[in-house]
Scaffold this active site. Structure first.
Site, PDB file in Angstrom:
ATOM      1  N   PHE A   1       0.812  -1.226   0.000  1.00 35.53           N
ATOM      2  CA  PHE A   1       0.000   0.000   0.000  1.00 35.53           C
ATOM      3  C   PHE A   1       0.842   1.271   0.000  1.00 35.53           C
ATOM      4  O   PHE A   1       0.351   2.341  -0.348  1.00 35.53           O
ATOM      5  CB  PHE A   1      -0.938   0.012   1.226  1.00 35.53           C
ATOM      6  CG  PHE A   1      -0.235   0.392   2.510  1.00 35.53           C
ATOM      7  CD1 PHE A   1      -0.041   1.733   2.837  1.00 35.53           C
ATOM      8  CD2 PHE A   1       0.252  -0.575   3.379  1.00 35.53           C
ATOM      9  CE1 PHE A   1       0.627   2.086   4.011  1.00 35.53           C
ATOM     10  CE2 PHE A   1       0.923  -0.229   4.537  1.00 35.53           C
ATOM     11  CZ  PHE A   1       1.119   1.112   4.856  1.00 35.53           C
TER      12      PHE A   1
ATOM     13  N   LYS B   1      -1.299  -7.186  -9.367  1.00 36.45           N
ATOM     14  CA  LYS B   1      -2.288  -7.233  -8.271  1.00 36.45           C
ATOM     15  C   LYS B   1      -1.855  -6.193  -7.251  1.00 36.45           C
ATOM     16  O   LYS B   1      -0.970  -6.404  -6.439  1.00 36.45           O
ATOM     17  CB  LYS B   1      -2.340  -8.630  -7.635  1.00 36.45           C
ATOM     18  CG  LYS B   1      -3.654  -8.848  -6.929  1.00 36.45           C
ATOM     19  CD  LYS B   1      -3.672  -9.143  -5.466  1.00 36.45           C
ATOM     20  CE  LYS B   1      -2.905  -8.553  -4.421  1.00 36.45           C
ATOM     21  NZ  LYS B   1      -3.534  -7.464  -3.665  1.00 36.45           N
TER      22      LYS B   1
ATOM     23  N   ARG C   1      -5.737  -1.802  -0.401  1.00 38.17           N
ATOM     24  CA  ARG C   1      -6.032  -0.572   0.354  1.00 38.17           C
ATOM     25  C   ARG C   1      -6.192   0.628  -0.585  1.00 38.17           C
ATOM     26  O   ARG C   1      -6.960   1.529  -0.324  1.00 38.17           O
ATOM     27  CB  ARG C   1      -4.896  -0.233   1.316  1.00 38.17           C
ATOM     28  CG  ARG C   1      -4.366  -1.392   2.087  1.00 38.17           C
ATOM     29  CD  ARG C   1      -4.988  -1.492   3.460  1.00 38.17           C
ATOM     30  NE  ARG C   1      -4.580  -2.728   4.079  1.00 38.17           N
ATOM     31  CZ  ARG C   1      -5.324  -3.830   4.162  1.00 38.17           C
ATOM     32  NH1 ARG C   1      -6.555  -3.839   3.722  1.00 38.17           N
ATOM     33  NH2 ARG C   1      -4.874  -4.930   4.719  1.00 38.17           N
TER      34      ARG C   1
ATOM     35  N   CYS D   1       9.580   1.715   3.464  1.00 41.05           N
ATOM     36  CA  CYS D   1      10.506   0.616   3.773  1.00 41.05           C
ATOM     37  C   CYS D   1      11.925   1.127   3.948  1.00 41.05           C
ATOM     38  O   CYS D   1      12.778   0.417   4.457  1.00 41.05           O
ATOM     39  CB  CYS D   1      10.465  -0.441   2.690  1.00 41.05           C
ATOM     40  SG  CYS D   1      11.109   0.175   1.142  1.00 41.05           S
TER      41      CYS D   1
ATOM     42  N   GLU E   1       9.345  -4.222  12.870  1.00 39.65           N
ATOM     43  CA  GLU E   1       9.072  -3.093  11.980  1.00 39.65           C
ATOM     44  C   GLU E   1       7.732  -2.490  12.406  1.00 39.65           C
ATOM     45  O   GLU E   1       6.700  -3.160  12.317  1.00 39.65           O
ATOM     46  CB  GLU E   1       8.985  -3.578  10.528  1.00 39.65           C
ATOM     47  CG  GLU E   1       8.713  -2.445   9.560  1.00 39.65           C
ATOM     48  CD  GLU E   1       8.498  -2.921   8.128  1.00 39.65           C
ATOM     49  OE1 GLU E   1       7.729  -3.879   7.910  1.00 39.65           O
ATOM     50  OE2 GLU E   1       9.092  -2.308   7.224  1.00 39.65           O
TER      51      GLU E   1
HETATM   52  P1  NAD Z   1       1.575  -6.715   2.946  1.00 37.69           P
HETATM   53  O1  NAD Z   1       2.639  -7.751   2.999  1.00 37.69           O
HETATM   54  O2  NAD Z   1       0.467  -6.781   3.913  1.00 37.69           O
HETATM   55  O3  NAD Z   1       0.866  -6.740   1.498  1.00 37.69           O
HETATM   56  C1  NAD Z   1       1.605  -6.732   0.301  1.00 37.69           C
HETATM   57  C2  NAD Z   1       0.820  -7.466  -0.774  1.00 37.69           C
HETATM   58  O4  NAD Z   1       0.659  -8.829  -0.373  1.00 37.69           O
HETATM   59  C3  NAD Z   1      -0.572  -6.904  -1.005  1.00 37.69           C
HETATM   60  O5  NAD Z   1      -0.825  -6.860  -2.393  1.00 37.69           O
HETATM   61  C4  NAD Z   1      -1.488  -7.898  -0.298  1.00 37.69           C
HETATM   62  O6  NAD Z   1      -2.742  -8.032  -0.930  1.00 37.69           O
HETATM   63  C5  NAD Z   1      -0.719  -9.202  -0.396  1.00 37.69           C
HETATM   64  N1  NAD Z   1      -0.977 -10.083   0.751  1.00 37.69           N
HETATM   65  C6  NAD Z   1      -1.286  -9.698   2.030  1.00 37.69           C
HETATM   66  N2  NAD Z   1      -1.449 -10.783   2.813  1.00 37.69           N
HETATM   67  C7  NAD Z   1      -1.202 -11.862   2.040  1.00 37.69           C
HETATM   68  C8  NAD Z   1      -1.204 -13.276   2.290  1.00 37.69           C
HETATM   69  N3  NAD Z   1      -1.465 -13.765   3.493  1.00 37.69           N
HETATM   70  N4  NAD Z   1      -0.919 -14.097   1.258  1.00 37.69           N
HETATM   71  C9  NAD Z   1      -0.645 -13.615   0.040  1.00 37.69           C
HETATM   72  N5  NAD Z   1      -0.644 -12.280  -0.255  1.00 37.69           N
HETATM   73  C10 NAD Z   1      -0.915 -11.418   0.726  1.00 37.69           C
HETATM   74  O7  NAD Z   1       2.316  -5.306   2.985  1.00 37.69           O
HETATM   75  P2  NAD Z   1       1.677  -3.860   3.123  1.00 37.69           P
HETATM   76  O8  NAD Z   1       1.151  -3.675   4.492  1.00 37.69           O
HETATM   77  O9  NAD Z   1       0.780  -3.567   1.965  1.00 37.69           O
HETATM   78  O10 NAD Z   1       2.976  -2.955   2.926  1.00 37.69           O
HETATM   79  C11 NAD Z   1       3.861  -2.629   3.954  1.00 37.69           C
HETATM   80  C12 NAD Z   1       5.052  -3.561   3.977  1.00 37.69           C
HETATM   81  O11 NAD Z   1       5.726  -3.523   2.715  1.00 37.69           O
HETATM   82  C13 NAD Z   1       6.108  -3.143   5.007  1.00 37.69           C
HETATM   83  O12 NAD Z   1       6.579  -4.299   5.642  1.00 37.69           O
HETATM   84  C14 NAD Z   1       7.197  -2.505   4.170  1.00 37.69           C
HETATM   85  O13 NAD Z   1       8.482  -2.548   4.722  1.00 37.69           O
HETATM   86  C15 NAD Z   1       7.127  -3.337   2.938  1.00 37.69           C
HETATM   87  N6  NAD Z   1       7.724  -2.656   1.805  1.00 37.69           N
HETATM   88  C16 NAD Z   1       8.942  -3.087   1.399  1.00 37.69           C
HETATM   89  C17 NAD Z   1       9.576  -2.450   0.352  1.00 37.69           C
HETATM   90  C18 NAD Z   1      10.920  -2.909  -0.106  1.00 37.69           C
HETATM   91  O14 NAD Z   1      11.352  -2.450  -1.140  1.00 37.69           O
HETATM   92  N7  NAD Z   1      11.611  -3.779   0.602  1.00 37.69           N
HETATM   93  C19 NAD Z   1       8.956  -1.360  -0.290  1.00 37.69           C
HETATM   94  C20 NAD Z   1       7.696  -0.965   0.154  1.00 37.69           C
HETATM   95  C21 NAD Z   1       7.087  -1.621   1.206  1.00 37.69           C
END
Ligand code: NAD
Length: 496
Positions: A149, A173, A177, A281, A383
């Site tokens: 998100f 996909k 949010r 991140c 985190e």
């Molecule tokens: P999230 O892991 O909840 O969701 C990411 C994606 O995974 C979404 O599209 C979601 O629909 C999907 N998803 C969620 N639960 C799932 C499940 N159980 N099985 C399969 N798919 C699932 O992350 P978020 O809350 O949207 O984003 C924040 C996180 O992303 C933080 O941990 C942040 O550090 C990380 N992030 C990392 C980077 C990087 O480059 N390393 C960049 C941006 C964000």
């Protein structure tokens, strides 16, 4: 109240799924829209349309593909304000911050315009008698992206411009949010002349992700999100025989040495820790001043700055940060502050009770500063992904480095110092993927690649930049003999 469509084969398609998810305005807490949790059939339709469209796209001269990318970028630049507003409406970040996100995404598209140069292969003449060898990189076919998100336009743009420029078809996909920014970009890419079926968007949650992970027609998965899901995606995707890059969470430390410009470091920390309400991140969530004097000075500078943070809605031009993404996330961040206080850290600025007049239902948390945090506390280990900065005091450079090495995450880090020797040694030895020297958020530009180490990233490739060319293509090596008439008897030894 709006309903988000899928985007399949060049058209917005109203989903027939009976399952819907709600989209909220984080500044008010009100529902503003909904999106479909697409059925397996709908996702399969997107994949099959992409599969049908990809061969012609992959055969198109790369320079022609770039021309469509150029047009897409022109449209993005012309509509950048509207795109930023789409981001802020569902994410809550300030307009300026959203514009910055768009600019960083556009940079990846600009880099992708040079794909013809990047796909150039290698050629060796006369590797044997009249035998030449050519190495070339070919697209994979249909590839998919699953995004978080926090950067609803930029993170998808870390993926699809490079994948598509390299000749693949893409199924995205986005986060459930805030899906609108990706849809806005999709619309502009179609207007730019992208053939139908090359860029598709399906909305959904875990079930959609699982479908993409298991589909034999998806050849590679790019994932960005939290570490537990990144690890899961990596394991399930690779088990299904795919190439997977899965970028996860972070806990980024900034070391401040006694010789640093402490005022400059404090100012840099403010943006790095509290920009976008800490939902980045690459946010710095741990400051590690070395020596008591450095720590006391730093904390004295930070405390009034954190207390004076300007918090507001995206339309408030003076706001430095906005709300968090969901009610659940607001509660989680507040719970971490409770845990830090209970564990004995010094809570110098407490953002728990912050409320914005007129926006009492919004998911706001005020800037929060903890001093004397130790490495056994949950506010250090986990985190938090919110506007919470922890100060962990250390007595020496080596102790500070050991602290960083003890953490499971290794996305980004920074050091503030005037000591070139210490800075060079830090950059050389620290086990973290992205390092800043007097630069608090060292996000690589589009022509380098982005990626963390340890449990911040799973898979062998960084995202965007030159690594993306390798990730989204596969190597073919052709050995050919011309003229064909060279006579040789049958050989049973290994060719040499
Ligand atoms: P999230 O892991 O909840 O969701 C990411 C994606 O995974 C979404 O599209 C979601 O629909 C999907 N998803 C969620 N639960 C799932 C499940 N159980 N099985 C399969 N798919 C699932 O992350 P978020 O809350 O949207 O984003 C924040 C996180 O992303 C933080 O941990 C942040 O550090 C990380 N992030 C990392 C980077 C990087 O480059 N390393 C960049 C941006 C964000």
């Amino acid at each position: 109240m709006y309903i988000i469509n899928n985007a399949i084969d060049g058209k917005p398609i109203t989903s027939s799924s009976s399952k819907m998810a709600k989209i909220f305005n984080p500044a008010t807490g009100e529902q503003i829209g909904s999106l479909p949790l697409s059925s397996d059939n709908e996702i399969e339709k997107a994949i099959q349309n992409a599969k049908k469209a990809q061969p012609a796209w992959g055969d198109m001269p790369p320079a022609k593909r770039s021309r469509i990318m150029f047009k897409f970028l022109q449209l993005l630049n012309e509509n950048i304000d509207d795109l930023a507003r789409e981001i802020s409406r569902e994410h809550g970040k300030t307009h300026e911050d959203a514009l910055g996100e768009c600019a960083r995404g556009i940079e990846v598209g600009e880099y992708a315009c040079g794909i013809a140069q990047m796909l150039k292969g290698e050629y060796s003449r006369n590797v044997g008698p009249a035998i030449d060898t050519i190495s070339t990189r070919q697209p994979l076919g249909v590839v998919a992206g699953i995004t978080p998100f926090n950067f609803p336009a930029m993170v998808p743009m870390w993926m699809y411009p490079m994948a598509i420029a390299a000749g693949n078809a893409f199924v995205l996909k986005p986060s459930e949010r805030n899906p609108s920014a990706a849809m806005f970009c999709w619309e502009l890419f179609q207007q730019a002349g992208l053939p139908n079926g090359i860029f598709n968007i399906v909305h959904g949650d875990k079930s959609a992700v699982d479908y993409l992970l298991d589909s034999p027609d998806i050849k590679a998965i790019s994932f960005v999100g939290s570490t537990p899901i990144a690890e899961y995606v990596y394991q399930r995707g690779t088990k299904a025989g795919k190439r997977v890059q899965a970028l996860g969470g972070a806990k980024n430390h900034m070391i401040i040495l006694p010789d640093a410009d402490i005022e400059g470091a404090a100012t840099a920390l403010m943006g790095a820790a509290f920009g976008s309400a800490g939902e980045r991140c690459m946010a710095i969530s741990v400051a590690v001043p070395v020596g008591k004097e450095t720590a006391d000075k730093l904390v004295a500078l930070l405390k009034p700055k954190v207390a004076a943070l300007k918090i507001g809605t995206a339309s408030d031009e003076a706001a430095e940060m906005g709300p968090l993404i969901t009610k659940a996330h607001q509660e989680k961040v507040i719970d971490y502050i409770n845990q830090g206080e209970k564990a004995g850290a010094d809570l110098l600025v407490d953002g728990r009770d912050f409320s914005l007049q007129g926006y009492e239902g919004g998911y706001f948390v005020g800037g929060t500063l903890f001093d004397n945090v130790t490495s056994d506390m949950s506010i250090y280990k986990d985190e938090i992904f919110g506007p919470v900065l922890s100060v962990v005091r250390k007595n020496s450079f080596d102790e500070a480095v050991d602290l960083i090495h003890g953490h499971e995450y290794a996305n980004g880090t920074a050091i503030f110092t005037r000591d070139g020797d210490a800075a060079r040694s830090f950059a050389d030895k620290i086990e973290v993927g992205m390092v800043g020297i007097n630069v608090p958020i060292p996000v690589p530009v589009a022509y380098h690649s982005f990626g963390g180490w340890k449990r911040s990233s799973f898979g062998d490739h960084g995202i965007y930049g030159p690594e993306a060319v390798h990730f989204y293509t596969r190597l073919k090596t052709i050995t050919q003999r011309w003229p064909s008439g060279v006579k040789e008897g049958a050989k049973f030894t290994f060719p040499s």
